[in-house]
Enzyme design. Structure first.
Site, PDB file in Angstrom:
ATOM      1  N   TYR A  84       3.485   0.262  -5.297  1.00 12.92           N
ATOM      2  CA  TYR A  84       4.409   0.864  -4.345  1.00 12.92           C
ATOM      3  C   TYR A  84       5.869   0.793  -4.817  1.00 12.92           C
ATOM      4  O   TYR A  84       6.768   1.217  -4.108  1.00 12.92           O
ATOM      5  CB  TYR A  84       4.311   0.159  -2.982  1.00 12.92           C
ATOM      6  CG  TYR A  84       2.942   0.240  -2.363  1.00 12.92           C
ATOM      7  CD1 TYR A  84       2.342   1.465  -2.091  1.00 12.92           C
ATOM      8  CD2 TYR A  84       2.233  -0.912  -2.038  1.00 12.92           C
ATOM      9  CE1 TYR A  84       1.080   1.540  -1.523  1.00 12.92           C
ATOM     10  CE2 TYR A  84       0.974  -0.854  -1.461  1.00 12.92           C
ATOM     11  CZ  TYR A  84       0.406   0.384  -1.207  1.00 12.92           C
ATOM     12  OH  TYR A  84      -0.838   0.458  -0.636  1.00 12.92           O
ATOM     13  N   ILE A  85       6.080   0.233  -5.971  1.00 19.45           N
ATOM     14  CA  ILE A  85       7.448  -0.023  -6.424  1.00 19.45           C
ATOM     15  C   ILE A  85       7.796   0.875  -7.604  1.00 19.45           C
ATOM     16  O   ILE A  85       7.055   0.960  -8.581  1.00 19.45           O
ATOM     17  CB  ILE A  85       7.628  -1.502  -6.833  1.00 19.45           C
ATOM     18  CG1 ILE A  85       7.351  -2.417  -5.636  1.00 19.45           C
ATOM     19  CG2 ILE A  85       9.032  -1.755  -7.359  1.00 19.45           C
ATOM     20  CD1 ILE A  85       7.317  -3.880  -5.981  1.00 19.45           C
TER      21      ILE A  85
END
Length: 244
Positions: free
Chosen positions: A9-10
Site C-alpha cells: 500500500y506504500i
C-alpha cells in the site's frame, strides 16, 4: 504512533538527494513486484550509511535489533576519516533532542546502555517546562507523569501539552512544592529519564551478525567506494562503445 501500512500500500517518490545516493538503475538488481506487473529493486544501492542515519528497531526469528539514529554531518565526517585512515568515533544523535549519557554505550553492541533525559527548564516557582523529550518517548512521558502523581511520587496540579513544531509540555506544580525537588523526582519516577539498551544485530552477507556502529560505518563507506567504482566502470564501457 500508528503502525505503518503493508508494503503493497506504500509508494514513495525519491528526492533529488535520494536519486543521487540511493538509486542507480544500472547497479540495481530488479525483481517482479508482488502482482508481477512491475519491476521493483531487490534493494537500493545506497551510497550513504542510511541505517545509521535513521536507526532501526525490531525483532524477527529470535534476534532483536535496536540501532540509534545518528547525525547526518557526523556520518559524512567519520566516513571521510575512515577513507583517510584516521580513527572513527561515532555517537548517536536524537532528532527530538534531549540529553544523553553515553558512558556505557559500548559502540551500540549488546551490554551497553544509554541514559536519555528530557530537557527541562524552571519557568517560575510554580511551573516546569519540558522543551525536549527523551528518545523513544512521546505522549507516554505525560502518561508516566500523571501515573507518578496518582501514586504520590510527585505533587503536580496539572499537565498541559502545547507541543507543535517543538516540544512544550508545561507541568504546573501543587502549592508549596519545590520545583527543584520535583524536577529530580520527575527524572527518578517518570519517563522524563529512560534507559535504552542498544542491540546492533544486522544482516551482513545474508547472515545475522552483531556489528558495532563504527564497524557498520566503515563497511558502508567501503560499499560506497565499490558502488562508485561500478558506476565509473559502467560509464567507461558506455563511452568505449560509443567510440567504437
Amino acid at each position: 504512533g500508528d503502525r505503518a501500512a503493508a508494503a503493497r500500500y506504500i509508494e514513495a517518490r525519491l528526492s533529488k538527494f535520494a536519486l543521487h545516493i540511493a538509486f542507480n538503475a544500472k547497479t540495481t538488481k530488479w525483481l517482479s513486484s508482488y502482482d508481477g506487473r512491475n519491476k521493483e529493486p531487490e534493494n537500493l544501492p545506497v551510497k550513504f550509511p542510511l541505517l545509521l542515519a535513521q536507526g532501526a528497531e525490531g525483532i524477527a526469528v529470535g534476534l532483536a535489533c535496536k540501532i540509534m539514529p545518528h547525525n547526518f554531518i557526523e556520518l559524512i565526517e567519520q566516513s571521510i576519516n575512515h577513507l583517510r585512515g584516521k580513527k572513527v568515533t561515532l555517537l548517536p544523535d536524537f532528532p527530538n533532542g534531549g540529553m544523553a549519557d553515553f558512558s556505557n554505550y559500548n559502540d551500540g553492541l549488546r551490554g551497553g546502555k544509554i541514559r536519555v533525559r528530557a530537557k527541562m527548564i524552571k519557568r517560575d516557582s510554580k511551573t516546569l517546562v519540558v522543551t525536549e523529550v527523551p528518545y523513544g518517548t512521546t505522549t507516554t512521558m505525560i502518561e508516566s507523569i500523571l501515573k507518578a502523581n496518582d501514586k504520590g511520587k510527585i505533587k503536580i496540579r496539572k499537565v498541559e501539552d502545547n507541543t507543535a513544531a517543538v516540544a512544550e509540555v508545561i507541568i504546573h506544580l501543587a502549592p508549596g512544592v519545590s520545583p527543584d525537588k520535583t524536577m529530580d523526582a520527575l527524572y527518578a519516577f517518570t519517563d522524563c529519564e529512560v534507559s535504552i539498551s542498544p542491540n546492533s544485530s544486522v544482516i551482513d552477507g545474508e547472515h545475522p551478525r552483531f556489528m558495532g556502529m563504527t564497524e557498520i560505518l566503515r563497511s558502508n563507506t567501503d560499499n560506497t567506494v565499490d558502488l562508485l567504482r561500478q558506476e565509473l566502470e559502467i560509464r567507461l564501457e558506455e563511452l568505449e562503445r560509443q567510440w567504437h
